[in-house]
Scaffold this active site. Structure first.
Site, PDB file in Angstrom:
ATOM      1  N   GLY A 179       0.794  -1.226   0.000  1.00 16.43           N
ATOM      2  CA  GLY A 179       0.000   0.000   0.000  1.00 16.43           C
ATOM      3  C   GLY A 179       0.821   1.268   0.000  1.00 16.43           C
ATOM      4  O   GLY A 179       0.367   2.310   0.451  1.00 16.43           O
ATOM      5  N   GLU A 218      16.088  -2.052  -4.000  1.00 19.78           N
ATOM      6  CA  GLU A 218      15.914  -2.234  -5.435  1.00 19.78           C
ATOM      7  C   GLU A 218      16.377  -0.968  -6.146  1.00 19.78           C
ATOM      8  O   GLU A 218      16.345   0.123  -5.577  1.00 19.78           O
ATOM      9  CB  GLU A 218      14.441  -2.460  -5.796  1.00 19.78           C
ATOM     10  N   LYS A 219      16.792  -1.121  -7.387  1.00 17.05           N
ATOM     11  CA  LYS A 219      17.094   0.037  -8.218  1.00 17.05           C
ATOM     12  C   LYS A 219      15.836   0.869  -8.372  1.00 17.05           C
ATOM     13  O   LYS A 219      14.750   0.329  -8.633  1.00 17.05           O
ATOM     14  CB  LYS A 219      17.592  -0.419  -9.590  1.00 17.05           C
ATOM     15  N   LYS A 232      -3.281   4.136  -5.725  1.00 19.88           N
ATOM     16  CA  LYS A 232      -4.019   4.368  -6.971  1.00 19.88           C
ATOM     17  C   LYS A 232      -5.298   5.179  -6.724  1.00 19.88           C
ATOM     18  O   LYS A 232      -5.959   5.003  -5.712  1.00 19.88           O
ATOM     19  CB  LYS A 232      -4.388   3.021  -7.596  1.00 19.88           C
ATOM     20  N   GLU A 287       1.539  -7.563 -10.123  1.00 19.63           N
ATOM     21  CA  GLU A 287       1.805  -6.154 -10.386  1.00 19.63           C
ATOM     22  C   GLU A 287       3.213  -5.970 -10.945  1.00 19.63           C
ATOM     23  O   GLU A 287       4.167  -6.597 -10.488  1.00 19.63           O
ATOM     24  CB  GLU A 287       1.622  -5.332  -9.115  1.00 19.63           C
ATOM     25  N   GLU A 301       5.075  -6.957  -7.216  1.00 22.38           N
ATOM     26  CA  GLU A 301       4.533  -7.739  -6.117  1.00 22.38           C
ATOM     27  C   GLU A 301       3.294  -8.479  -6.596  1.00 22.38           C
ATOM     28  O   GLU A 301       2.784  -8.216  -7.687  1.00 22.38           O
ATOM     29  CB  GLU A 301       4.174  -6.853  -4.920  1.00 22.38           C
ATOM     30  N   ARG A 321      -5.440 -11.552  -3.509  1.00 26.56           N
ATOM     31  CA  ARG A 321      -6.828 -11.223  -3.140  1.00 26.56           C
ATOM     32  C   ARG A 321      -7.475 -10.528  -4.321  1.00 26.56           C
ATOM     33  O   ARG A 321      -6.827 -10.281  -5.336  1.00 26.56           O
ATOM     34  CB  ARG A 321      -6.838 -10.268  -1.946  1.00 26.56           C
TER      35      ARG A 321
END
Length: 454
Positions: free
Chosen positions: A166, A202-203, A239, A277, A290, A294
């Site tokens: 989130g 992560e980059k 979003k 995603e 990720e 659900r």
């Protein structure tokens, strides 16, 4: 006819109403659980039965496994639908349901646990041949290790919580000094929110697109995709507008992305409905971000272009029935856009609880709302009060329908984000499909300090 005698919905608001609607169509009795703050909510009145489970605080109500299990047993519910959020991705809750002889409408606890750990999810997808963002493949044990890894990856990097989600537990850092300052605070925030302070790196991919693929998998080894959703219109990494299909992808990239999602889901033995995603860079290269184990808030846009009921699919899969591949069209049917309506200031995004004095909603579009006129928006839960979904034969028609729908909305008594949604729809970059996750910042800047168009 359903195998389930009764379904308890371990959630609230618009998703609870959405699940109730499908269950009613399938003649499945429903049980709502509610906190003191939701006693008079629409979803409580619409369910066949309703059980109080505690005070307003989520830890003492919607996150209280014992009270929810007790409610299921007392009402004779033999299945629990968790919706999204709350306990939907809690592996301990899924295990507890199984132990109590109650069907958890979702994937297995082991898969939820695996994909809830971002580090393990990266490893699994890499092993399955799904591209992942360059970064470290293990947990960071110290800030010194983090700095060394960041220097090898190359700044800027994204410091992330392994158990995060989130948009929480993420921070972009551009130097050794910034990383040193951010490490402890991000770990502390992750521990507070998720009970796990594990971090990895992560980059950082500047201004990517956020595109996700809806998948479904049954207990017979069948895995299908229902195309992708473009989710790049975000505020604070969350979003606010989604559309399907993505205006950015050509057919070859769409097929590659969707097949990667299917391959990843199959590699972990996934069952039920889920979402893979991805972030996509300017060159169109996609990377696994990720998996949400659900149903998603934005599932209606997929339903509109695929002509299916994803909640029904969840129920059927949980009953052990095979997927009806023949029910899917050969290609997306038209275009769909969803706007999330929040009780919040459209510029600062601060929540705006209060009484909804006026609520007049448009016709000609799909509406998924948690509230009605006269309801109280409380400060205890997410401020999303509803969603508007417009479907058209093509993208310009869907945009036109959404603009008309937003223009007919009347909401008073609280602040809301409809002015921002209108400005997004009117923006030339949105209309051209040329936007990234930084787009809302552009819209706010172009609006200046004056009043947003409504």
């Amino acid at each position: 006819m359903s195998d389930f005698k009764k379904v308890l919905i371990a959630n609230r608001g618009e998703i609870a109403r959405r699940i109730i609607r499908t269950c009613r169509r399938l003649s499945i009795p429903t049980v709502a659980v509610y906190s003191d703050a939701d006693r008079d909510a629409l979803f409580v009145r619409e369910a066949d039965e309703a059980v109080a489970i505690g005070p307003a605080l989520v830890k003492k109500s919607y996150l209280d496994m014992e009270n929810i299990i007790r409610a299921a047993k007392e009402t004779g519910a033999d299945a629990i639908h968790p919706g999204y959020g709350f306990l939907a991705e809690n592996s301990a809750f899924a295990e507890r349901c199984v132990a109590e002889g109650i069907t958890f409408i979702g994937p297995s606890a082991s898969v939820i646990r695996l994909m809830g750990d971002k580090i393990e999810a990266r490893r699994q997808m890499k092993a399955a041949g799904v591209a992942i963002v360059p970064g470290v493949d293990g947990a960071l044990s110290s800030v010194e290790e983090a700095i060394q890894a960041a220097q090898e990856i190359g700044y800027p990097v994204m410091l992330k919580a392994s158990a995060g989600g989130g948009g929480i537990g993420m921070q972009v850092v551009s130097s050794d000094d910034e990383l040193e300052k951010a490490f402890a605070s991000t770990a502390q925030r992750a521990g507070s929110y998720f009970g796990d302070d594990t971090l990895f790196l992560e980059k950082f991919i500047a201004a990517p697109r956020h595109i996700e693929v809806q998948i479904a998998a049954d207990q017979h080894g069948n895995v299908v995709h229902l195309w992708e959703r473009e989710c790049s219109v975000q505020r604070r990494n969350q979003k606010i507008i989604e559309e399907a299909p993505s205006p950015f992808l050509d057919e070859s990239r769409r097929e590659a992305l969707c097949q990667a999602a299917v391959r990843g889901a199959r590699s972990i033995g996934y069952t039920n409905v889920g979402t893979m995603e991805f972030i996509v860079d300017e060159q169109g290269q996609f990377y696994f971000l990720e998996m949400n184990t659900r149903i998603q808030v934005e599932h209606p846009v997929t339903e509109e272009i695929a002509g299916v009921d994803l909640v029904e699919w969840q129920l059927r899969i949980a009953e052990g029935r095979p997927l009806q591949r023949e029910a899917l069209p050969s290609a997306p049917q038209g275009h769909a856009i969803e706007c999330r309506v929040y009780a919040e200031d459209p510029r600062t995004f601060m929540p705006s609880p209060g009484k909804i004095e006026t609520l007049r909603l448009p016709d000609g579009v799909r509406l998924e709302f948690a509230v009605t006129e006269g309801d109280q928006v409380t400060p205890f839960y997410d401020p999303m009060i509803g969603k508007i979904i417009a479907h058209g034969a093509n993208r310009p028609e869907a945009i036109r329908k959404m603009k008309e729908a937003l223009g007919r909305c009347v909401v008073s008594g609280i602040k809301h984000n409809i002015p921002l949604l209108v400005n997004v729809m009117d923006h030339p970059d949105f209309q051209a499909g040329a936007y990234t996750t930084k787009f809302v910042e552009t819209v706010l800047k172009d609006c200046g300090q004056g009043e947003m168009r409504t």
